[in-house]
Design a protein around this motif. Structure first.
Motif, mmCIF file in Angstrom:
data_model
loop_
_atom_site.group_PDB
_atom_site.id
_atom_site.type_symbol
_atom_site.label_atom_id
_atom_site.label_comp_id
_atom_site.label_asym_id
_atom_site.label_seq_id
_atom_site.Cartn_x
_atom_site.Cartn_y
_atom_site.Cartn_z
ATOM 1 N N GLU A 1 131.665 32.025 31.046
ATOM 2 C CA GLU A 1 133.120 31.996 31.202
ATOM 3 C C GLU A 1 133.598 33.207 32.009
ATOM 4 N N LEU A 2 133.037 34.382 31.722
ATOM 5 C CA LEU A 2 133.404 35.580 32.484
ATOM 6 C C LEU A 2 133.050 35.431 33.956
ATOM 7 N N ARG A 3 131.846 34.945 34.247
ATOM 8 C CA ARG A 3 131.420 34.773 35.633
ATOM 9 C C ARG A 3 132.312 33.774 36.349
ATOM 10 N N LEU A 4 132.668 32.692 35.690
ATOM 11 C CA LEU A 4 133.541 31.685 36.297
ATOM 12 C C LEU A 4 134.913 32.267 36.619
ATOM 13 N N LEU A 5 135.507 32.991 35.673
ATOM 14 C CA LEU A 5 136.818 33.598 35.912
ATOM 15 C C LEU A 5 136.746 34.645 37.020
ATOM 16 N N SER A 6 135.661 35.401 37.058
ATOM 17 C CA SER A 6 135.487 36.405 38.101
ATOM 18 C C SER A 6 135.337 35.763 39.476
ATOM 19 N N GLU A 7 134.511 34.731 39.567
ATOM 20 C CA GLU A 7 134.252 34.075 40.851
ATOM 21 C C GLU A 7 135.495 33.399 41.413
ATOM 22 N N THR A 8 136.368 32.929 40.543
ATOM 23 C CA THR A 8 137.576 32.241 40.995
ATOM 24 C C THR A 8 138.776 33.181 41.132
ATOM 25 N N GLY A 9 138.537 34.491 40.965
ATOM 26 C CA GLY A 9 139.601 35.461 41.165
ATOM 27 C C GLY A 9 140.620 35.523 40.048
ATOM 28 N N LEU A 10 140.255 35.058 38.851
ATOM 29 C CA LEU A 10 141.195 34.996 37.736
ATOM 30 C C LEU A 10 140.953 36.078 36.688
ATOM 31 N N LEU A 11 140.020 36.973 36.964
ATOM 32 C CA LEU A 11 139.684 38.022 35.999
ATOM 33 C C LEU A 11 140.033 39.385 36.586
ATOM 34 N N PRO A 12 140.779 40.216 35.861
ATOM 35 C CA PRO A 12 141.086 41.552 36.370
ATOM 36 C C PRO A 12 139.862 42.455 36.285
ATOM 37 N N ASP A 13 139.948 43.608 36.929
ATOM 38 C CA ASP A 13 138.908 44.630 36.800
ATOM 39 C C ASP A 13 138.919 45.120 35.356
ATOM 40 N N LEU A 14 137.813 44.913 34.657
ATOM 41 C CA LEU A 14 137.770 45.230 33.232
ATOM 42 C C LEU A 14 137.603 46.718 32.953
ATOM 43 N N SER A 15 137.366 47.514 33.979
ATOM 44 C CA SER A 15 137.186 48.953 33.769
ATOM 45 C C SER A 15 138.472 49.746 33.974
ATOM 46 N N LEU A 16 139.571 49.042 34.282
ATOM 47 C CA LEU A 16 140.846 49.705 34.541
ATOM 48 C C LEU A 16 141.952 49.086 33.707
ATOM 49 N N ALA A 17 142.924 49.894 33.304
ATOM 50 C CA ALA A 17 144.148 49.363 32.704
ATOM 51 C C ALA A 17 144.937 48.692 33.815
ATOM 52 N N THR A 18 145.218 47.420 33.671
ATOM 53 C CA THR A 18 145.731 46.625 34.788
ATOM 54 C C THR A 18 147.057 47.152 35.341
ATOM 55 N N LEU A 19 148.015 47.459 34.486
ATOM 56 C CA LEU A 19 149.349 47.837 34.955
ATOM 57 C C LEU A 19 149.358 49.188 35.671
ATOM 58 N N THR A 20 148.540 50.143 35.235
ATOM 59 C CA THR A 20 148.525 51.476 35.829
ATOM 60 C C THR A 20 147.352 51.704 36.756
ATOM 61 N N GLN A 21 146.331 50.823 36.675
ATOM 62 C CA GLN A 21 145.088 50.976 37.431
ATOM 63 C C GLN A 21 144.372 52.291 37.102
ATOM 64 N N ALA A 22 144.618 52.800 35.907
ATOM 65 C CA ALA A 22 143.946 54.022 35.447
ATOM 66 C C ALA A 22 142.661 53.645 34.718
ATOM 67 N N PRO A 23 141.618 54.495 34.829
ATOM 68 C CA PRO A 23 140.381 54.223 34.076
ATOM 69 C C PRO A 23 140.647 54.153 32.582
ATOM 70 N N LEU A 24 139.876 53.341 31.879
ATOM 71 C CA LEU A 24 140.038 53.231 30.435
ATOM 72 C C LEU A 24 139.663 54.539 29.754
ATOM 73 N N GLN A 25 140.378 54.862 28.714
ATOM 74 C CA GLN A 25 140.151 56.102 27.990
ATOM 75 C C GLN A 25 138.988 55.941 27.001
ATOM 76 N N PRO A 26 137.994 56.828 27.053
ATOM 77 C CA PRO A 26 136.883 56.752 26.090
ATOM 78 C C PRO A 26 137.415 56.766 24.660
ATOM 79 N N GLY A 27 136.888 55.858 23.840
ATOM 80 C CA GLY A 27 137.333 55.763 22.458
ATOM 81 C C GLY A 27 138.581 54.928 22.271
#
Length: 265
Positions: A155-181
């Motif tokens: 499911e993740l690969r399908l959403l990624s390939e079709t452009g429907l999945l955001p970058d999971l390593s960033l907070a989408t609204l701010t585009q800031a890296p995720l905070q450890p913890g």
């Protein structure tokens, strides 16, 4: 909130290519229209002439979940330049596993329905094709967690390939890296967003970063392994994402599975 979609490239049409049958429709008393998922050309509509005849060699070959090697006619062009339905010239079984059974069979049809509804025709996705091929045999895994991880990874690969999945390593609204913890939720409308409470269906920041790294790496096995550690959160969030992008229409396979479970209960 989503990844940039790829610009479809003009497919190279090989002499033969690997394919799976996603669905078939009656076309005449003796022929079928097939919805094929091919590695080189993506999803195709193909006419299988004479496939319903008792003596046709195609009857025992054109089955779902079986890897095939197919040869197709060159696509003709309609009046507006759009490719018309191609004709199946030949199909051979390319080896593989037995047909899924029981719950795995329903899950296999669920994968097929997702591909039918989310993939545009004639838009190749080789990585997704490979993920599909490697997911099918794992649906019957002896350990339920392995089968669930394989399903979530697809499911993740399908959403990624079709452009429907955001970058999971960033907070989408701010585009800031995720905070450890930190704890995060994957929303259909807002993407990756922080949550204050340690909800059971929330992701740890490290889990999302691992999932994103596995997606970028491209390894089916690495993605499945990353999914194993986040199954509760993945099931809930991916169900919401898929429901959102499918237009809030329930999948037929999911409805059938729920009806069967009610009967068994």
């Amino acid at each position: 909130m989503t990844r940039a979609t790829r610009t479809p490239r003009a497919p190279r049409i090989p002499t033969t290519q690997p394919a799976y049958v996603l669905h078939h429709y009656d076309w005449s008393e003796s022929s079928l229209i097939l919805d094929l998922f091919t590695r080189e050309q993506g999803r195709l509509a193909v006419v299988a002439k004479g496939a319903k005849r008792p003596y046709s060699q195609l009857r025992s070959v054109l089955l779902p979940f079986q890897r095939l090697q197919v040869s197709l006619s060159k696509p003709a062009r309609g009046e507006e330049g759009a490719p018309e339905v191609q004709t199946l010239r030949g199909a051979e079984w390319a080896g593989g596993h037995t047909l899924p059974a029981g719950a795995a069979l329903f899950t296999g049809y669920y994968l097929n329905e997702l591909l039918l509804k989310l993939l545009a025709r004639q838009d190749p996705h080789p990585a997704l094709f490979d993920a599909y091929a490697r997911t099918l045999p794992l649906l019957q895994a002896g350990e339920d967690a392995l089968a669930q991880a394989a399903l979530r990874a697809f499911e993740l690969r399908l959403l990624s390939e079709t452009g429907l999945l955001p970058d999971l390593s960033l907070a989408t609204l701010t585009q800031a890296p995720l905070q450890p913890g930190g704890r995060y939720w994957l929303s259909a409308e807002a993407g990756v967003e922080a949550v204050e409470m340690a909800q059971s269906q929330a992701f740890a920041a490290e889990q999302l970063v691992q999932l994103e790294a596995a997606l970028l790496h491209g390894s089916v096995e690495a993605l499945q392994q990353a999914c194993l550690g986040a199954l509760p959160a993945l099931k809930a969030s991916l169900r919401g994402l898929l429901h959102y992008h499918l237009g809030h229409k329930p999948l037929r396979t999911r409805s059938v599975m729920l009806d069967v479970q009610k009967l068994l209960d």
